[in-house]
Design a protein around this motif. Structure first.
Motif, short mmCIF file in Angstrom:
data_model
loop_
_atom_site.label_atom_id
_atom_site.label_comp_id
_atom_site.label_asym_id
_atom_site.label_seq_id
_atom_site.Cartn_x
_atom_site.Cartn_y
_atom_site.Cartn_z
N SER A 143 0.75 -0.93 -0.01
CA SER A 143 0.06 -0.06 0.06
C SER A 143 0.81 1.10 0.03
O SER A 143 2.19 1.27 0.49
CB SER A 143 -0.87 -0.06 1.31
OG SER A 143 -0.25 0.29 2.53
N LYS A 163 0.93 3.75 2.18
CA LYS A 163 1.14 4.12 3.41
C LYS A 163 2.50 3.08 3.91
O LYS A 163 3.45 3.65 4.45
CB LYS A 163 0.15 3.93 4.42
CG LYS A 163 0.30 4.10 5.84
CD LYS A 163 -1.10 3.87 6.68
CE LYS A 163 -0.46 4.13 8.11
NZ LYS A 163 -1.81 3.86 8.91
N GLY A 220 -3.91 2.00 5.67
CA GLY A 220 -4.40 3.29 5.34
C GLY A 220 -5.27 3.46 4.26
O GLY A 220 -5.37 4.36 3.58
N LEU A 221 -5.93 2.22 4.12
CA LEU A 221 -7.01 2.41 2.94
C LEU A 221 -8.43 2.87 3.67
O LEU A 221 -8.84 2.72 4.65
CB LEU A 221 -7.37 1.07 2.33
CG LEU A 221 -6.31 0.24 1.60
CD1 LEU A 221 -6.34 -1.02 1.25
CD2 LEU A 221 -5.90 1.30 0.45
N ASP A 222 -9.25 3.77 2.87
CA ASP A 222 -10.47 4.37 3.44
C ASP A 222 -11.62 3.19 3.24
O ASP A 222 -11.56 2.15 2.59
CB ASP A 222 -10.72 5.54 2.88
CG ASP A 222 -10.91 5.34 1.13
OD1 ASP A 222 -11.16 4.31 0.72
OD2 ASP A 222 -10.92 6.47 0.54
N ARG A 223 -12.86 3.48 3.79
CA ARG A 223 -13.79 2.56 3.76
C ARG A 223 -14.14 2.07 2.51
O ARG A 223 -14.65 0.94 2.17
CB ARG A 223 -15.12 3.01 4.57
CG ARG A 223 -14.72 3.35 6.18
CD ARG A 223 -15.96 3.78 6.93
NE ARG A 223 -15.63 4.01 8.10
CZ ARG A 223 -16.45 3.64 9.05
NH1 ARG A 223 -17.51 3.18 8.81
NH2 ARG A 223 -16.10 3.58 10.30
N GLU A 224 -14.41 3.25 1.50
CA GLU A 224 -14.80 2.82 0.34
C GLU A 224 -13.87 1.84 -0.40
O GLU A 224 -14.33 0.98 -1.03
CB GLU A 224 -15.14 4.15 -0.53
CG GLU A 224 -15.92 4.88 -0.09
CD GLU A 224 -16.13 6.29 -0.87
OE1 GLU A 224 -15.42 6.53 -1.90
OE2 GLU A 224 -16.79 7.22 -0.47
N ALA A 225 -12.59 2.18 -0.36
CA ALA A 225 -11.66 1.38 -1.00
C ALA A 225 -11.71 0.01 -0.45
O ALA A 225 -11.65 -1.02 -1.18
CB ALA A 225 -10.06 1.89 -1.03
N ALA A 231 -7.46 -1.79 7.01
CA ALA A 231 -7.52 -0.47 7.43
C ALA A 231 -6.26 0.17 7.93
O ALA A 231 -5.82 1.14 7.98
CB ALA A 231 -8.53 -0.22 8.34
N ASP A 275 -2.95 1.06 -4.75
CA ASP A 275 -3.63 0.76 -3.53
C ASP A 275 -4.87 -0.17 -3.86
O ASP A 275 -5.08 -1.18 -3.09
CB ASP A 275 -4.33 1.80 -2.72
CG ASP A 275 -3.42 2.48 -1.73
OD1 ASP A 275 -1.99 1.65 -1.78
OD2 ASP A 275 -3.40 3.88 -1.31
N LYS A 276 -5.33 -0.01 -4.91
CA LYS A 276 -6.69 -0.90 -5.37
C LYS A 276 -6.14 -2.36 -5.73
O LYS A 276 -6.59 -3.17 -5.13
CB LYS A 276 -7.45 -0.20 -6.68
CG LYS A 276 -8.56 -1.18 -6.93
CD LYS A 276 -8.94 -0.50 -8.25
CE LYS A 276 -10.21 -1.53 -8.95
NZ LYS A 276 -10.19 -1.55 -10.14
N ARG A 284 -10.88 -6.75 6.46
CA ARG A 284 -11.06 -5.43 6.69
C ARG A 284 -10.41 -4.66 7.71
O ARG A 284 -9.77 -3.55 7.25
CB ARG A 284 -12.78 -5.28 6.93
CG ARG A 284 -13.56 -5.40 5.88
CD ARG A 284 -15.13 -5.14 6.35
NE ARG A 284 -16.00 -5.48 5.33
CZ ARG A 284 -16.70 -6.63 5.54
NH1 ARG A 284 -16.62 -7.28 6.48
NH2 ARG A 284 -17.44 -6.76 4.43
#
Length: 183
Positions: free
Chosen positions: A54, A56, A116-121, A113, A87-88, A109
């Motif tokens: 990622s 991050k 550093g991935l947001d909820r949508e990703a 997190a 990141d995807k 999940r």
């Protein structure tokens, strides 16, 4: 073989020889081997060549190696812009890998997190998984506890604890421990 090089004629990086700067002291592992210091971009690309990271995680690893944070951000940004870091792609790879290793969606999940991935990703990455979480939980419980799982309450408790620690949700756990292969 030691002793083949006369002490004064040994090339840089060979025991007894001087470093390239002539000081006679090594200034780091790369210098001892006669290689120039790698740039943040080269180091980041080296990490990405081994496995997906990622953004991050890649930044954290590079700054932990003593590189300047601004240079690291610039290098990671460039690699992301050129498609080397994504990141995807990282998230989808992690979901497949962890699910294949017997981990459930709750645990996966949470791990995404921490990267550093947001909820949508995270949600998009979880949607790409084509497996069945309840079936994964059932397979793991059957492998660990055998075919008598449906009959023994003690084994059902142990299986439920294992599945909970592995990050499976309640519905998947209930389906896994009450599964009877003869039905």
């Amino acid at each position: 073989m030691q002793g083949d090089w006369p002490h004064d004629d040994a090339p840089a990086g060979v025991a007894g020889g001087e470093d390239r700067d002539g000081s006679g002291e090594a200034s780091g592992p790369a210098r001892r081997r006669g290689r120039p210091q790698q740039t943040p971009l080269q180091r980041a690309l080296g990490l990405l060549a081994r496995r997906e990271h990622s953004r991050k995680e890649l930044s954290r690893k590079l700054t932990a190696r003593g590189l300047d944070a601004a240079d690291v951000e610039k290098a990671v940004g460039r690699l992301a812009g050129e498609g080397w870091q994504d990141d995807k792609r990282f998230a989808e790879s992690l979901v497949r890998s962890r699910a294949g290793s017997g981990y459930g969606p709750v645990r996966i999940r949470a791990e995404l997190a921490t990267h550093g991935l947001d909820r949508e990703a995270i949600a998009r990455a979880m949607e790409t998984y084509e497996g069945d979480w309840a079936e994964n939980a059932r397979d793991l419980a059957q492998r660990r506890f055998g075919s008598t799982l449906a009959e023994e309450l003690n084994l059902q408790r142990k299986a439920a604890d294992l599945l909970l620690r592995r990050g499976f949700d309640g519905a998947s756990i209930r389906a896994a421990i009450r599964f009877d292969p003869d039905d």
